[in-house]
Design an enzyme around this catalytic site. Structure first.
Site, PDB file in Angstrom:
ATOM      1  N   LYS A  50      75.113 -21.341 -22.890  1.00  0.00           N
ATOM      2  CA  LYS A  50      73.745 -21.226 -22.366  1.00  0.00           C
ATOM      3  C   LYS A  50      73.780 -20.755 -20.907  1.00  0.00           C
ATOM      4  CE  LYS A  50      72.053 -24.824 -25.465  1.00  0.00           C
ATOM      5  NZ  LYS A  50      71.976 -26.273 -25.639  1.00  0.00           N
ATOM      6  N   VAL A  80      68.452 -20.454 -25.595  1.00  0.00           N
ATOM      7  CA  VAL A  80      68.819 -21.461 -24.589  1.00  0.00           C
ATOM      8  C   VAL A  80      67.667 -22.425 -24.338  1.00  0.00           C
ATOM      9  CG1 VAL A  80      70.540 -20.101 -23.332  1.00  0.00           C
ATOM     10  CG2 VAL A  80      68.169 -19.950 -22.684  1.00  0.00           C
TER      11      VAL A  80
END
Ligand code: HSE
Length: 429
Positions: free
Chosen positions: A206, A133
């Site tokens: 994410k 992420v």
């Protein structure tokens, strides 16, 4: 000094960034870890594709992943292929073979992260995913370790560089969504198939990963309510400027007394909020915790070296754990069972743009419908398009989404309303 042998699965953009950083910063990395990290094997389907890259003498290409899984000298498998089928098989096989895994694969983690973390724990090895992420922004370790003493109450951020690039260009240059998308594809910022980015799926994956570690609960991609940017119009961006807002694709996870609210959506952000000034392909995450109050992290969310930097940091951490015989020593953190809050109940202010008949008394009918639906007007701007049509841009008071959906239905039932063009949430501060 201990040597830790590692293998890369895949040799694309991020893998090459990882390779380059490990080469270029080898001395610094060795001095910082007291470990000699050696890339022993790289799994690729077609080694001829990489003829222009010079490998060190101890590194070889393999075309069968079993040559890595069955190699007892390899302690860390670095999965950088992406995808959720073959990559998952490889990660599972590596963990079962008691090899630690470093991965940048957010799709895999958003789908099977808790299962894979359990598997790593059972096998006494590490599974690290800093690069999954926000690319080069060190956020997983920050939330898990550096903010470990906080109760996190909210995450809100710009988690997708492609959409931020598109929305920034639309805002700054007045270009249409389709023109900017085309330019972004030509520049290589946007994929040929941009669906995952522009429909908000990448940001939702994410958010699921970040929310899991922030709220100690298993959170999957399916738990996030997602809306993309494909309907955003330059006319809305213009009205937004008049109200003092910038448009952003926001990922938001918030703990309320009724549970967790998990949303990805295009939102108007007050120009005074730090997220409003995050431009181009940059990412940023704003975190609220009961110790830190608030903190913001900003940087490159993608790219070969920035993402490679996060992969290398995980490889270094696992290598130190191997040297200290301390892999697998983490407590799975998803012990909580917080409710996930239905999106219809989330309270926000909304921006609504509608085309109405340019006649006397129409505004009174609009405000009557708003009052019937228990929604009041915070601001309103009118532009007369032609003698027949006026465009109204309204910012509403805070209300649940379900109220807004009812209001749109009421507007549509009015003969003087030609069309409700846009409904955009206002991000809360
Ligand atoms: N496609 C992503 C973005 C980068 O545009 O931010 C990889 O997650």
């Amino acid at each position: 000094m201990k040597t830790v042998k590692i293998a890369l699965l895949g040799f694309g953009t991020v893998a090459q960034g990882t390779f380059n950083l490990l080469q270029e910063n080898a001395e610094l990395i060795t001095n910082r870890t007291d470990v000699d990290i050696e890339i022993a094997k790289i799994f690729v389907r077609n080694p001829d594709k990489y003829k222009n890259i010079t490998l060190p003498s101890h590194t070889t290409y393999v075309t069968n992943v079993e040559d890595i899984i069955n190699d007892d000298s390899i302690s860390i498998v670095v999965e950088l292929m992406g995808g959720t089928t073959f990559a998952k098989d490889c990660v599972e096989a590596a963990l079962k073979a008691k090899k630690s895994v470093v991965t940048a694969n957010k799709d895999l983690l958003a789908e099977a992260g808790p299962y894979l973390l359990d598997l790593a724990h059972k096998n006494g090895v590490d599974l690290k995913f800093e690069a999954s992420v926000l690319g080069g922004i060190p956020i997983i370790k920050t939330i898990y370790d550096s903010l470990g003493g906080n109760r996190i109450t909210e995450l809100v951020g710009i988690m997708n560089g492609t959409t931020n690039f598109i929305l920034s260009k639309m805002t700054e240059e007045g270009l249409s969504y389709s023109d900017v998308l085309k330019e972004a594809q030509e520049l290589g910022y946007a994929e040929a198939d941009p669906t995952a980015d522009v429909e908000g799926l990448d940001a939702a994956r994410k958010l699921a990963i970040l929310a899991s570690i922030s709220f100690n609960r298993r959170i999957f991609f399916e738990d996030v309510t997602v809306e993309g940017i494909t309907n955003i119009d330059t006319e809305d961006i213009d009205f937004g400027k008049e109200f003092g807002y910038n448009i952003k694709l926001i990922g938001s996870a918030k703990e309320t007394s009724k549970g967790l609210s998990l949303n990805v959506y295009p939102a108007f952000v007050l120009l005074t909020h730090p997220l409003a000034s995050v431009r181009g392909s940059y990412n940023a995450l704003y975190i609220k915790g009961n110790g830190i109050d608030d903190a913001m992290f900003y940087g490159r969310g993608a790219g070969s070296l920035p993402t490679g930097s996060s992969v290398v940091s995980d490889i270094m951490e696992v290598s130190k754990n191997i040297a200290f015989d301390a892999t697998g020593h983490f407590k799975p953190f998803y012990y909580d069972q917080k409710n996930i809050y239905a999106p219809g109940k989330v309270q926000s202010s909304y921006y609504i743009r509608l085309a109405v008949d340019n006649k006397m008394g129409v505004l009174a009918k609009i405000s009557a419908k708003m009052a019937e639906n228990k929604i009041s007007v915070l601001s309103i701007v009118q532009r007369n398009m032609d003698p027949e049509t006026a465009v109204l841009a309204i910012v509403t008071s805070k209300c649940p989404r379900s109220y807004i959906l009812n209001l749109i239905e009421s507007f549509n039932s009015l003969r003087s309303v030609q069309e409700v063009n846009s409904v955009i949430r206002i991000m809360e501060v």
